[in-house]
Motif scaffolding. Structure first.
Motif, short mmCIF file in Angstrom:
data_model
loop_
_atom_site.label_atom_id
_atom_site.label_comp_id
_atom_site.label_asym_id
_atom_site.label_seq_id
_atom_site.Cartn_x
_atom_site.Cartn_y
_atom_site.Cartn_z
N ASN A 183 5.62 5.92 6.74
CA ASN A 183 6.17 4.62 7.09
C ASN A 183 7.03 4.67 8.34
O ASN A 183 7.00 3.75 9.16
CB ASN A 183 6.96 4.05 5.91
N VAL A 184 7.79 5.75 8.51
CA VAL A 184 8.59 5.89 9.72
C VAL A 184 7.69 5.99 10.95
O VAL A 184 7.93 5.35 11.97
CB VAL A 184 9.52 7.11 9.61
N GLU A 185 6.63 6.78 10.85
CA GLU A 185 5.68 6.91 11.96
C GLU A 185 5.03 5.57 12.28
O GLU A 185 4.86 5.21 13.45
CB GLU A 185 4.61 7.95 11.61
N LEU A 186 4.65 4.83 11.24
CA LEU A 186 4.02 3.52 11.44
C LEU A 186 4.98 2.54 12.10
O LEU A 186 4.60 1.81 13.03
CB LEU A 186 3.55 2.96 10.09
N MET A 187 6.22 2.53 11.65
CA MET A 187 7.21 1.63 12.23
C MET A 187 7.49 1.98 13.68
O MET A 187 7.56 1.10 14.55
CB MET A 187 8.49 1.66 11.39
N ARG A 188 7.61 3.27 13.99
CA ARG A 188 7.85 3.69 15.38
C ARG A 188 6.65 3.35 16.26
O ARG A 188 6.82 2.86 17.39
CB ARG A 188 8.14 5.20 15.42
N LYS A 189 5.46 3.58 15.75
CA LYS A 189 4.24 3.25 16.51
C LYS A 189 4.19 1.76 16.82
O LYS A 189 3.81 1.35 17.91
CB LYS A 189 3.00 3.67 15.73
N THR A 190 4.62 0.94 15.86
CA THR A 190 4.53 -0.52 16.01
C THR A 190 5.58 -1.05 16.98
O THR A 190 5.27 -1.89 17.84
CB THR A 190 4.69 -1.21 14.65
N VAL A 191 6.81 -0.58 16.88
CA VAL A 191 7.87 -1.12 17.75
C VAL A 191 8.00 -0.37 19.06
O VAL A 191 8.66 -0.85 19.99
CB VAL A 191 9.24 -1.14 17.03
N GLY A 192 7.37 0.79 19.17
CA GLY A 192 7.47 1.57 20.40
C GLY A 192 8.91 1.93 20.70
O GLY A 192 9.67 2.32 19.81
N SER A 193 9.29 1.76 21.95
CA SER A 193 10.66 2.07 22.34
C SER A 193 11.56 0.83 22.35
O SER A 193 12.72 0.90 22.74
CB SER A 193 10.66 2.70 23.74
N LYS A 194 11.01 -0.30 21.90
CA LYS A 194 11.75 -1.56 21.99
C LYS A 194 12.88 -1.66 20.97
O LYS A 194 13.92 -2.26 21.23
CB LYS A 194 10.79 -2.73 21.81
N LEU A 195 12.65 -1.08 19.78
CA LEU A 195 13.64 -1.15 18.71
C LEU A 195 13.95 0.24 18.18
O LEU A 195 13.12 1.15 18.30
CB LEU A 195 13.14 -2.02 17.54
N GLY A 196 15.10 0.39 17.55
CA GLY A 196 15.39 1.61 16.83
C GLY A 196 14.69 1.58 15.48
O GLY A 196 14.31 0.52 14.98
N VAL A 197 14.53 2.77 14.89
CA VAL A 197 13.96 2.88 13.55
C VAL A 197 14.93 3.67 12.69
O VAL A 197 15.32 4.79 13.06
CB VAL A 197 12.59 3.59 13.57
N LYS A 198 15.35 3.08 11.56
CA LYS A 198 16.25 3.76 10.64
C LYS A 198 15.50 4.12 9.36
O LYS A 198 14.93 3.26 8.69
CB LYS A 198 17.45 2.88 10.31
N ALA A 199 15.50 5.40 9.05
CA ALA A 199 14.92 5.89 7.80
C ALA A 199 16.04 6.00 6.78
O ALA A 199 17.07 6.62 7.04
CB ALA A 199 14.26 7.24 8.01
N SER A 200 15.84 5.40 5.61
CA SER A 200 16.90 5.37 4.61
C SER A 200 16.30 5.48 3.21
O SER A 200 15.29 4.86 2.91
CB SER A 200 17.68 4.05 4.72
N GLY A 201 16.96 6.28 2.39
CA GLY A 201 16.53 6.43 1.00
C GLY A 201 15.77 7.72 0.76
O GLY A 201 14.73 7.96 1.36
N GLY A 202 16.32 8.59 -0.09
CA GLY A 202 15.61 9.79 -0.51
C GLY A 202 15.65 10.96 0.45
O GLY A 202 14.87 11.90 0.30
#
Length: 221
Positions: A174-193
């Motif tokens: 999911n982190v990879e998918l989110m980063r791929k989708t937003v590119g460098s435009k947004l930050g990605v926060k991984a949370s939980g577990g």
């Protein structure tokens, strides 16, 4: 690929988190002391404790941050906006809001986007930053992509995987998918577990630019 970082570098990826419903003043003070010791990016706590944390962290680089619409995301937009503004006025430096998961699953993207945008505008008017929590355990890949686009279109600064209160936290996929989708435009926060240094580094390698963790001491020591 797992990224290699020094302990001090890794600490600045971490939002040291204590969102437990039974958190006491003593445990919040301890959380802040741990964050100061390791010089984490922030302390993430429920908004009731923001005035205390802001006072404890005032002479440090550690930011007090909080959550709104937490943990379900199903409060109305006006409530989320009020929560965000009040928390910032109390000393919060960043806001992590939960999007309306049911409306996302129901494909009501206009509502989801408007909900995020209202909070984003209120937060940005105070010159602060907004992260949007998806609760990815309820979502398939297509819905995660839609949530990323809605967050970007609404003016959010970050997308975030999870509250830590559902059946599953962050996953590398999911982190990879989110980063791929937003590119460098947004930050990605991984949370939980995320419980170990290895897991933390793997999440950063997958594209996370911030990590929400309660196991900070274990990860950094």
């Amino acid at each position: 690929m797992t990224k290699q970082l020094t302990t001090a570098q890794l600490a600045k990826y971490l939002d040291h988190t204590n969102l437990k419903p039974d958190a006491t003043e003593a445990s919040i003070r301890q959380t802040c002391e741990e964050a100061i010791k390791y010089n984490t990016a922030s302390v993430c706590i429920n908004s009731h404790w923001i005035p205390l944390a802001a006072e404890l962290l005032k002479d440090t680089t550690v930011k007090p941050i909080t959550v709104v619409g937490f943990p379900l995301g199903a409060t109305n937009t006006e409530t989320k906006v009020y929560e965000a503004i009040t928390a910032i006025d109390d000393g919060a430096e960043e806001i992590d809001m939960v999007l309306n998961v049911g409306e996302l699953i129901g494909d009501n993207l206009d509502y989801v986007t408007a909900d995020i945008q209202a909070v984003a505008e209120a937060v940005h008017a105070k010159n602060k930053m907004l992260k949007v929590i998806f609760e990815t355990s309820f979502l398939n890949d297509d819905q995660i992509v839609k949530a990323c686009h809605a967050s970007e279109n609404a003016g959010a600064d970050y997308v975030k995987t999870s509250t830590g209160f559902s059946s599953e936290g962050a996953t590398l996929h999911n982190v990879e998918l989110m980063r791929k989708t937003v590119g460098s435009k947004l930050g990605v926060k991984a949370s939980g577990g995320i419980h170990s240094r290895e897991e933390a580094l793997a999440m950063i390698g997958a594209g996370a630019s911030r990590l929400g963790v309660s196991a900070t001491t274990k990860i950094l020591s």
